[in-house]
Design an enzyme around this catalytic site. Structure first.
Site, PDB file in Angstrom:
ATOM      1  N   ASP A 126      19.728 -90.062 -21.640  1.00 60.86           N
ATOM      2  CA  ASP A 126      18.927 -88.882 -21.269  1.00 60.86           C
ATOM      3  C   ASP A 126      19.285 -87.717 -22.186  1.00 60.86           C
ATOM      4  O   ASP A 126      20.389 -87.672 -22.744  1.00 60.86           O
ATOM      5  CB  ASP A 126      19.224 -88.463 -19.820  1.00 60.86           C
TER       6      ASP A 126
HETATM    7  N1  URA Z   1      22.160 -93.444 -16.602  1.00 61.75           N
HETATM    8  C1  URA Z   1      21.548 -92.245 -16.504  1.00 61.75           C
HETATM    9  O1  URA Z   1      21.215 -91.801 -15.417  1.00 61.75           O
HETATM   10  N2  URA Z   1      21.337 -91.552 -17.626  1.00 61.75           N
HETATM   11  C2  URA Z   1      21.706 -91.971 -18.856  1.00 61.75           C
HETATM   12  O2  URA Z   1      21.482 -91.279 -19.852  1.00 61.75           O
HETATM   13  C3  URA Z   1      22.339 -93.224 -18.946  1.00 61.75           C
HETATM   14  C4  URA Z   1      22.554 -93.933 -17.810  1.00 61.75           C
END
Ligand code: URA
Length: 238
Positions: free
Chosen positions: A106
């Protein structure tokens, strides 16, 4: 390797279109072995070749295998919409070489991110069949309880998943930090699992992919480097 003309070599390394690479060469911007080469037809064995473009030294690489300590505020998408893309942290020619991220983090997640222009590597690393465990450290809004750890290990039900999802391993690091190991990579999985277990993820870092640990890489946030042969072997790529 087969001897190849310099314009083709430069193009394969992401220095632009064939026409653009020919222009670079003709303009005297490219040197091989300390000598400026202005004839783009000159042939070299690409294997082990080093050359400079605009005074910057490059080594010929058939493919690139990269690791980034991703900072917050960058998107892994190829067409980023609200934040800069992670590729903006790399030399421009990597985008031309079609370097892509192995899976996604993310925009607000930090930590270990692999990238490559080798489709077979990307596929192998991101394939769910490989079950490459990914380790995350989440900072939680509420204190980490034994109940939270137990729930994540037992499995939590997410809205759009038919079966509960469980962490492979999970441990409390301190009052507001928890380490979670997953072998899947569903959308926002860590954040959604923490929410489903009654907590909230305030910050998230990926600290390891398989046996490769972010802490061993000596990379500041925003820094990248080529993966070593040993690291590639640890990832099962030899
Ligand atoms: N899980 C998440 O919620 N976000 C990420 O970026 C990676 C794993």
């Amino acid at each position: 390797m087969k001897k190849t003309s310099l314009d083709r070599i430069l193009q394969s390394q992401g220095f632009g279109s064939r026409k653009g690479c020919r222009e670079l060469i003709e303009e005297g911007e490219v040197s091989v072995g300390g000598e400026v080469v202005t004839n783009w037809r000159t042939e070299f064995d690409p294997e082990g070749l080093t050359f400079t473009v605009f005074d910057e030294e490059w080594e010929f690489r058939e493919h690139v295998y990269l690791v980034l300590n991703k900072p917050a505020g960058y998107e892994c998408s190829r067409k980023p919409s609200s934040h800069p893309g992670v590729l903006s942290l790399f030399p421009e020619n990597f985008e031309w070489r079609d370097v892509q991220t192995v899976g996604r983090l993310d925009h607000d997640t930090t930590g270990l991110l692999l990238l490559s222009d080798d489709g077979a590597f990307i596929h192998a690393q991101s394939s769910p069949k490989r079950h490459q465990p990914k380790t995350y450290v989440a900072t939680t809004a509420e204190p980490v309880s034994d109940k939270l750890v137990a729930a994540l290990l037992a499995g939590v039900k997410l809205h759009d998943e038919p079966a509960p999802l469980a962490a492979l391993a999970c441990r409390k690091l301190d009052d507001n930090r928890i380490e979670i190991v997953l072998d899947q990579g569903k959308y926002h999985q860590v954040k959604r699992m923490l929410a489903a277990a009654g907590n909230h993820c305030a910050a998230l870092t990926r600290s390891a992919i398989g046996p490769v640990q972010l802490a061993d890489l000596n990379l500041e946030e925003g820094e990248w480097r080529y993966l070593t042969t040993e690291e590639l072997a640890l990832l099962g790529w030899e």
